[in-house]
Design a protein around this motif. Structure first.
Motif, short mmCIF file in Angstrom:
data_model
loop_
_atom_site.label_atom_id
_atom_site.label_comp_id
_atom_site.label_asym_id
_atom_site.label_seq_id
_atom_site.Cartn_x
_atom_site.Cartn_y
_atom_site.Cartn_z
N LYS A 1 -9.40 11.00 8.92
CA LYS A 1 -8.38 11.00 7.87
C LYS A 1 -7.00 10.80 8.52
CE LYS A 1 -7.09 14.87 5.98
NZ LYS A 1 -7.08 16.12 5.18
N GLN A 2 -6.19 9.95 7.91
CA GLN A 2 -4.89 9.67 8.49
C GLN A 2 -3.86 9.40 7.40
OE1 GLN A 2 -4.13 5.56 9.86
NE2 GLN A 2 -6.36 5.27 9.90
N HIS A 3 -2.62 9.69 7.69
CA HIS A 3 -1.50 9.25 6.87
C HIS A 3 -0.25 9.25 7.74
CE1 HIS A 3 -1.16 13.63 6.28
NE2 HIS A 3 0.11 13.43 6.00
N MET A 4 0.82 8.62 7.27
CA MET A 4 1.98 8.36 8.11
C MET A 4 3.25 8.42 7.27
SD MET A 4 2.71 4.89 10.33
CE MET A 4 1.03 4.88 10.97
N PHE B 1 0.85 -1.18 0.00
CA PHE B 1 0.00 0.00 0.00
C PHE B 1 0.89 1.23 0.00
CE2 PHE B 1 -2.52 3.18 2.44
CZ PHE B 1 -3.47 3.40 1.46
N GLY B 2 0.96 1.94 -1.14
CA GLY B 2 1.88 3.05 -1.25
C GLY B 2 3.29 2.52 -1.13
N GLU B 3 4.04 3.04 -0.17
CA GLU B 3 5.41 2.61 0.06
C GLU B 3 5.51 1.63 1.23
OE1 GLU B 3 7.73 3.42 -2.04
OE2 GLU B 3 6.37 4.72 -3.16
N ALA B 4 4.38 1.15 1.72
CA ALA B 4 4.38 0.25 2.88
C ALA B 4 4.19 -1.19 2.46
CB ALA B 4 3.28 0.65 3.85
N THR B 5 4.89 -2.10 3.15
CA THR B 5 4.66 -3.53 3.00
C THR B 5 3.76 -3.98 4.14
OG1 THR B 5 6.80 -3.92 1.97
CG2 THR B 5 5.72 -5.82 2.98
N PHE C 1 6.34 6.63 3.03
CA PHE C 1 5.12 7.07 3.69
C PHE C 1 3.96 6.11 3.42
CE2 PHE C 1 5.39 8.83 -0.52
CZ PHE C 1 4.12 8.66 -1.04
N LEU C 2 2.94 6.24 4.24
CA LEU C 2 1.67 5.53 4.07
C LEU C 2 0.67 6.55 3.55
CD1 LEU C 2 0.23 2.78 4.60
CD2 LEU C 2 -0.48 3.71 6.80
N GLU C 3 0.08 6.28 2.41
CA GLU C 3 -0.78 7.24 1.74
C GLU C 3 -2.03 7.56 2.55
OE1 GLU C 3 -1.47 5.44 -2.03
OE2 GLU C 3 0.45 6.08 -2.87
#
Length: 301
Positions: A271-274, A194-198, A228-230
């Motif tokens: 709404k969240q992102h990391m 998901f995005g740049e996350a495994t 980052f996490l989208e």
């Protein structure tokens, strides 16, 4: 996997305290005993243990009645004694295999020095259990299932009996993993990028073949340094527990610093992102209740 297990226990303790489940000892002793008995009655693992005990006791009753003439009945396939991975085994206490339905050609051989997959002295463990003061007990070990090469945890009930002046031991076991969900972290597959996350699925009742009487999921996330996490919205609350690294979690654009050992609850529909702001992988657990499903997640542009 020890780190993961300890964290899950920690999270469960937090949840229990948060729900106000701590009561006085006087009020709960009786009800707790009733709950334990009820849980045992409903547990498939408990039922399977009881079935092994009952099968061994029934086999010993038949041996008491017929002596060695009972042995051919134990070898009959699709009977109460031998069905799929369930069967009765009989040894002499000096370590001679007398009845072994899955491989009759192995009968008559010595099992005194038999070892399990990890090199534990399985033969001697079973014999010692039968010759103990109680004359019975459980032996736990690792053994591959039929047709498999990887080991599985097996639990066997063994009990001592006699025919005339000869002492025998009778036992029957089952594979524990058939009744529990048991995974090693290194064996868990990636379920998504998901995005740049495994993302790796630790447990989700919607993603396994066996029936799990739970309605939560736990995933293991890894975000590389600088990644980052989208942005997204979860329709249910989501709890993060940081295992390693550091970063920033934005909830409704409000930044929260993340560090090892931190627990953060993201409200539902927030709404969240990391992002990973450190020099090592940012690893964390994501706990969802109800269990994660695609329809619970809204990906933001």
């Amino acid at each position: 996997m020890k780190k993961i297990t300890g964290i899950l226990i920690f999270i469960l303790l937090i949840s229990t305290l948060g729900m106000g489940c701590v009561e006085s000892t006087e009020d709960t002793d009786a009800s707790e005993q009733e709950d334990i008995l009820l849980a045992e009655e409903q547990s498939e693992l408990y039922s399977q243990k009881q079935e092994r005990i009952d099968l061994v006791n029934a086999a010993i009753e038949l041996i008491d009645e017929k002596g060695e003439l009972a042995f051919p009945e134990f070898r009959e396939k699709d009977s109460q004694w031998y069905n799929n991975n369930s069967y009765i085994t009989v040894w002499k206490t000096e370590g001679i295999r007398v009845v072994f339905p899955p491989k009759v050609s192995g009968e008559g051989g010595s099992v005194l020095d038999l070892e399990d997959y990890n090199g534990e002295p399985l033969g001697r463990m079973i014999i010692d259990t039968a010759l103990s003061e109680d004359g019975e007990g459980w032996v736990n070990y690792y053994w591959p299932k039929p047709g498999e090469t990887a080991p599985s945890k097996k639990s066997t009930f063994v009990k001592r009996t006699t025919i005339g002046n000869e002492t025998y031991l009778v036992h029957s076991g089952f594979y524990v993993n058939d009744y529990t969900y048991n995974k090693n972290l290194e064996d868990i597959e990636d379920i998504n990028h998901f995005g740049e996350a495994t993302i790796r699925n630790l447990i989700n009742p919607n993603r396994v073949d066996m029936g799990l009487d739970i309605d939560y999921s736990i995933a293991h996330f890894i975000i590389k340094p600088g990644d980052f996490l989208e942005p997204l919205i979860m329709k249910n609350p989501e709890t993060y527990y940081v295992l390693e690294g550091e970063g920033i979690l934005y909830i409704e654009d409000v930044p929260f610093e993340l560090r090892k050992g931190q627990l953060v609850l993201v409200p539902e529909n927030a709404k969240q992102h990391m992002e990973n702001t450190g020099d090592v992988d940012l690893e964390f657990l994501a706990i969802n209740e109800p269990a994660w499903k695609p329809e619970h997640e809204i990906i933001l542009e």
